[in-house]
Design an enzyme around this catalytic site. Structure first.
Site, PDB file in Angstrom:
ATOM      1  N   ARG A 100       0.838  -1.197   0.000  1.00 33.66           N
ATOM      2  CA  ARG A 100       0.000   0.000   0.000  1.00 33.66           C
ATOM      3  C   ARG A 100       0.878   1.255   0.000  1.00 33.66           C
ATOM      4  NH1 ARG A 100      -5.187   1.786   1.174  1.00 33.66           N
ATOM      5  NH2 ARG A 100      -5.539   3.082   2.992  1.00 33.66           N
ATOM      6  N   THR A 375     -12.136   0.520  -6.260  1.00 29.19           N
ATOM      7  CA  THR A 375     -10.990  -0.285  -5.854  1.00 29.19           C
ATOM      8  C   THR A 375     -11.262  -1.545  -6.613  1.00 29.19           C
ATOM      9  OG1 THR A 375     -10.748   0.765  -3.734  1.00 29.19           O
ATOM     10  CG2 THR A 375     -10.115  -1.552  -3.808  1.00 29.19           C
ATOM     11  N   THR A 393      -5.822  -0.599  -5.301  1.00 32.16           N
ATOM     12  CA  THR A 393      -6.671   0.570  -5.533  1.00 32.16           C
ATOM     13  C   THR A 393      -5.883   1.843  -5.808  1.00 32.16           C
ATOM     14  OG1 THR A 393      -8.477   1.855  -4.551  1.00 32.16           O
ATOM     15  CG2 THR A 393      -6.731   1.190  -3.065  1.00 32.16           C
ATOM     16  N   ASP A 417      -7.274   8.581   2.971  1.00 42.06           N
ATOM     17  CA  ASP A 417      -7.613   7.538   3.949  1.00 42.06           C
ATOM     18  C   ASP A 417      -7.062   7.851   5.345  1.00 42.06           C
ATOM     19  OD1 ASP A 417      -9.164   6.030   2.298  1.00 42.06           O
ATOM     20  OD2 ASP A 417      -7.699   4.461   1.935  1.00 42.06           O
ATOM     21  N   SER A 446      -6.460   1.224   6.088  1.00 37.40           N
ATOM     22  CA  SER A 446      -7.290   0.756   4.982  1.00 37.40           C
ATOM     23  C   SER A 446      -8.432  -0.103   5.496  1.00 37.40           C
ATOM     24  CB  SER A 446      -6.419  -0.076   4.041  1.00 37.40           C
ATOM     25  OG  SER A 446      -7.189  -0.671   3.032  1.00 37.40           O
ATOM     26  N   GLY A 467     -15.158  -1.068  -2.135  1.00 33.32           N
ATOM     27  CA  GLY A 467     -16.312  -0.490  -1.447  1.00 33.32           C
ATOM     28  C   GLY A 467     -15.956   0.429  -0.291  1.00 33.32           C
TER      29      GLY A 467
HETATM   30  O1  DON Z   1      -8.003   1.292   1.467  1.00 32.35           O
HETATM   31  C1  DON Z   1      -9.164   1.648   1.590  1.00 32.35           C
HETATM   32  O2  DON Z   1      -9.866   1.309   2.526  1.00 32.35           O
HETATM   33  C2  DON Z   1      -9.772   2.528   0.520  1.00 32.35           C
HETATM   34  N1  DON Z   1      -8.748   3.308  -0.094  1.00 32.35           N
HETATM   35  C3  DON Z   1     -10.509   1.671  -0.454  1.00 32.35           C
HETATM   36  C4  DON Z   1     -11.172   2.493  -1.505  1.00 32.35           C
HETATM   37  C5  DON Z   1     -12.272   1.818  -2.198  1.00 32.35           C
HETATM   38  O3  DON Z   1     -12.636   0.714  -1.920  1.00 32.35           O
HETATM   39  C6  DON Z   1     -12.942   2.610  -3.259  1.00 32.35           C
HETATM   40  N2  DON Z   1     -13.951   1.877  -3.893  1.00 32.35           N
HETATM   41  N3  DON Z   1     -15.010   1.650  -3.552  1.00 32.35           N
END
Ligand code: DON
Length: 578
Positions: A100, A375, A393, A417, A446, A467
């Site tokens: 990440r 994502t 993502t 985030d 995340s 999501g």
């Molecule tokens: O890492 C995470 O929790 C977020 N950046 C995920 C983003 C995501 O799932 C966008 N789509 N729905």
């Protein structure tokens, strides 16, 4: 709360005929004996299947799919973002690769606040200031070197071909460009690649070629990750960042490293869950919720009955307050993982749940949004039983919507985030605390939850989803749908969902998730709702079940070895095997 509007009743009741039974009539799971690949873009799925057929293992396929999605699924697939890979090998080895994004060295805790201490709108979402140091290329190469069997060139070749020769857009692909055309138009380089010369988005049936991305992939194929992190692509990104208000530096790219971590593990009704550890909250929070739910006879209470929903929502409420307050990058904060995974802690939570009444989030003090589908998660298993779950993502759709000239690489907006300011919701409505504050080289917390479930030491299920903050409950519900509610894997990923994340204190509902009388019963217990029949669905789960399409099929001893299902919410996704 009147989700059915009188004027639309005839339309909705017509729809409800098909939609109330939507999950019962889900497409049949795809069956195969030797390998299965489930992704959100059919061309990438086919790449994975070809790698498996050619003798590659599940990790090889996952790497090839990761590169391919970066080309054919640019809204989320990426080289300029990051993600997680959960691996369980045939010999029982379980591991987790964290590739990440990290905050740049020049990042500060208050970098998204103005002089008065207020959040500067969209500063953590748009443009170069929103970009975290990307990890995908290093992640895929680490996975391949440690656990793969094929050469880098072989695994990058299909992605390279799609970038060079182009690929034909289907309806769902074109829709994702159309939906983001305005943002992409703001960055000259992104617009040149992802919009037509007249500024319009590409239509279904048209071809998208990405020559700059092809050149970057060619470099990585020939020379490895240094061709990205210590060469022209990184230099171009740093240059563009410096010119456009960002803080990325050469050293950020030089110092980027992948972490190999132990996955989070817990046992739910005899099934072993293997999922993402911090810097993801996913595995911990899925396990915390499952531990609470284990104390209730969910299969007897029934799928989405008022009692089941009540218990699920309360478990989610308690778990998300922990998520938002207590978890963060393990190199920076002490994560109370042991406590959160303790079954005694689950009993303490259960003891606080009033069987007849909704809880109140405002009464839950921490220990210490919105929705998109951008994502992507994919699930793979090979002939030997090696299983891989990957979620990666750019964060928001097309990330920060910027591409440095000459790279073709869309950059993430993962910095959102982090907790930009304690108590203020982020893109996903998450109200987070100090544990997830911004710091140089720190990874934002995340929710991504690539998960493998085993039973009696053998792979049973591979599952995950995009999501945002809802990834956790999407993944959780797919597991419950199989284990407690007897659904087959396709029904399990397609079933209507519900979600609660402590704040805002509302139960989010997908269309037709609850019957009107169930909703009334829950409202009388004190619940309020958001979403419902005329609102969008969320998530795109990708699932594989081993040994049969459902528990009943497995018990009968019948059925295929591998059963795959891509959520129908992903317009161009597919499950395929051989
Ligand atoms: O890492 C995470 O929790 C977020 N950046 C995920 C983003 C995501 O799932 C966008 N789509 N729905």
């Amino acid at each position: 709360m009147g989700r059915l509007h009188i004027g639309t009743i005839s339309v909705i009741s017509a729809l409800s005929l098909s939609l109330t039974s939507a999950f019962a009539a889900s497409p049949a799971p795809v069956e195969a004996e030797h390998g299965m690949v489930v992704t959100a873009q059919h061309l990438a799925t086919d790449v994975g299947v070809e790698v498996l057929k050619g003798g590659g293992n599940a990790v090889d396929a996952a790497v090839a799919v990761g590169y391919a999605l970066a080309v054919v699924y640019p809204s989320a697939g990426n080289l300029g973002g990051g993600g997680f890979m959960t691996i369980r090998l045939k010999d029982g080895t379980k591991t987790f690769l964290d590739f990440r994004e990290r905050a740049p060295l020049a990042a500060t805790k208050t970098m998204y606040l103005d002089a008065k201490g207020d959040i500067v709108p969209r500063a953590s979402l748009d443009g170069y200031l929103a970009v975290g140091v990307p990890g995908s290329v290093m992640g895929f190469e680490t996975a391949r070197e440690k656990y793969g069997t094929k050469s880098r060139e072989e695994l990058i070749a299909p992605a390279l071909r799609f970038a060079k020769e182009g690929f034909t857009l289907e309806q769902g692909d074109a829709a994702s460009f159309a939906g983001n055309a305005k943002r992409l138009a703001k960055d000259e380089t992104a617009a040149k690649i992802f919009l037509k010369p007249d500024g319009k988005p590409y239509a279904s049936g048209e071809k998208l070629q990405q020559p700059d991305l092809a050149a970057v992939l060619e470099g990585i194929s020939e020379k490895g990750p240094d061709a990205f992190y210590k060469a022209a692509p990184a230099e171009a990104i740093v240059k563009a960042s410096q010119a456009k208000g960002g803080i990325l530096a050469k050293e950020d790219f030089e110092q980027y490293a992948v972490r190999e971590l132990n996955p989070i593990e817990c046992n739910y009704r005899g099934y072993d869950i293997i999922s993402s550890p911090p810097p993801s909250s996913g595995g911990v929070i899925i396990c915390e919720i499952l531990n609470v739910l284990e104390g209730y006879p969910l299969s007897y209470l029934g799928y989405n009955s008022a009692e089941t929903v009540h218990i699920m929502v309360e478990a989610m409420r308690y778990a998300y307050v922990d998520r938002n307050a207590a978890l963060g990058d393990p190199d920076f904060v002490e994560n109370p993982v042991t406590k959160l995974l303790d079954k005694k802690y689950a009993l303490e939570i259960a003891a606080k749940i009033d069987p007849y009444k909704a809880g109140t989030s405002a009464n839950l003090k921490p220990l210490g949004g919105k929705e998109s589908t951008e994502t992507t998660h994919y699930s793979i298993i090979d002939d030997e039983g090696n299983a891989v779950a990957v979620t990666y993502t750019l964060n928001g759709s097309f990330g920060a919507a910027v591409v440095a000239p000459g790279t073709g690489v869309l950059l993430n907006n993962e910095m959102d985030d982090f907790t930009s300011k304690p108590g203020v919701p982020n893109l996903y409505g998450l109200v987070q605390g100090e544990a997830n504050a911004i710091a140089p080289k720190k990874t934002p917390l995340s929710s991504m939850s690539p998960t493998i479930v085993t039973r009696d030491g053998k792979p049973f299920m591979v599952i995950g989803s995009p999501g945002g903050s809802r990834i956790i409950t999407i993944t959780l519900e797919a597991i419950l749908n199989v284990v407690d509610f007897g659904m087959d894997i396709s029904q399990a990923v397609n079933a209507p969902r519900l979600h609660h994340q402590w704040q805002p204190d509302k139960v989010f509902l997908e269309p037709y998730a609850l019957s009107p009388d169930t909703e009334k019963t829950l409202a009388a217990m004190g619940y309020s709702f958001d979403g419902g029949n005329d609102t969008p669905q969320w998530g795109q789960a990708a699932g594989i079940l081993v040994g049969g399409k459902s528990l009943a099929a497995i018990a009968k001893g019948g059925g295929a070895r591998y059963n795959g299902a891509m959520d129908s919410r992903a317009a161009e996704g597919s499950a395929s095997g051989y």
